[in-house]
Design a protein around this motif. Structure first.
Motif: not given
Length: 340
Positions: A104-116, A118-122, A133-135
């Motif tokens: 469940a932690e990872l599901a939340l991590t993937l959801t938040l990282a994708s919505l915000r 984060i992959p593009g920022m890294v 910008g806005f995310y």
């Protein structure tokens, strides 16, 4: 041989597990080439974790006195084909309660990282680029959980503080749950178009293989996010690529089909996709919960009490139907799966 005597095979050193009954002979075996003792003396087999199906099944043929098989996974399909020669009445138990927190932690991590974003920022950090910008945010989003077993419920528990607009639950059949109604799989065509985030936690069965296929994905709204912490084959990879390439959908995948994802596979570089290497259950939360489960189960077994989490009994559920069992899962270690 009584329930209170005999050999117990463990993938952990027995001295590291608090509360084990003293009446058994504990043999440590974590998939090594040589066996720690004669398999014929084993009455309780705790299977190795994250080992191949071949390794896990190898001692079973000689375990003529076996009474219980305890997996450390949420699913049991990695045992398919290995139970045929066992005596009738062997109880096969899964690890319900072990993987919920981690997955469940990872599901939340993937959801938040994708919505915000984060992959593009890294990637931008690697190139010394500033991506302002806005995310997206999880707040106010409509979330659909497909596969509302214990892991799906744990995912919802972690979503609640994030002020989601709605959380909708789907399982194999409709029922009521503490947080609200659970819809049947048959309702998915109606529910998908309203979801901003779809989180897959469903077990892999003949009914769910390819569930997120062309029709499923086409019903998702433009810009929606698909999160898969279930099993790779629950998603039709080619159908997903067809939606990712033009940028219509986003995806965050802890599991893939094929798995491991080979070098050069187009999913690696598809737009709007975040991939983690099937690590939903592989966290520091695993071992303490697994050891507590083993101690509880062996305490019950030694006392002659029914063990928990029994999902199959040999001689009652024919092993050849294992792939259709509601607890069966898709890949060999089923490390963070769920079942209704």
């Amino acid at each position: 041989m009584t329930a209170a005597t005999g050999d117990v095979w463990l993938p952990f050193p027995a001295e590291e597990i608090e509360g084990l009954p003293t009446s058994f002979r504990y043999r440590r075996w974590d998939g090594e080439e040589s066996f720690p003792a004669d398999p014929a003396d084993c009455v309780f087999y705790v299977t190795p974790y994250m080992k191949s199906r071949t390794v896990t099944l190898r001692p079973l043929a000689g375990m003529s006195a076996l009474r219980v098989v305890q997996t450390l996974t949420a699913g049991i399909d990695h045992l398919a084909g290995g139970l045929d020669g066992l005596p009738a009445g062997v109880r096969v138990c899964n690890a319900r309660g072990v993987h919920e927190a981690s997955t469940a932690e990872l599901a939340l991590t993937l959801t938040l990282a994708s919505l915000r974003g984060i992959p593009g920022m890294v990637r931008g950090q690697d190139r010394e680029e500033w991506h302002g910008g806005f995310y997206g945010a999880l707040a106010d989003k409509a979330v659909l959980i497909v596969g509302y077993g214990s892991i799906g419920a744990a995912v919802e528990d972690r979503l609640l503080p994030f002020e989601c607009g709605t959380v909708t639950r789907v399982a194999r059949s409709a029922r009521e749950a503490p947080h609200g109604p659970v819809h049947a799989l048959a309702d998915l065509p109606r529910l998908l178009p309203d979801a901003d985030v779809v989180i897959l936690c469903t077990p892999l069965t003949e009914d769910t293989r390819g569930l997120a296929g062309t029709g499923f994905l086409a019903r998702m709204k433009d810009g929606a996010l698909l999160v898969n912490v279930a099993r790779g084959p629950v998603v039709d990879t080619e159908a997903l690529l067809a939606e990712l390439r033009p940028g219509r959908l986003h995806a965050a995948l802890d599991v893939t089909d094929p798995e491991p994802l080979p070098p050069g596979h187009p999913l690696w570089h598809a737009p709007n996709v975040l991939i983690t290497p099937h690590v939903g259950g592989s966290s520091s939360a695993f071992e303490p919960r697994a050891k507590r489960l083993v101690a509880r189960q062996l305490t019950r077994f030694a006392a002659g009490e029914p063990v928990d989490n029994t999902v199959l009994v040999t001689g009652q559920t024919p092993p050849h139907t294992l792939r259709n069992h509601p607890y069966a899962r898709g890949v060999h270690h089923a490390l963070d799966g769920d079942a209704e």
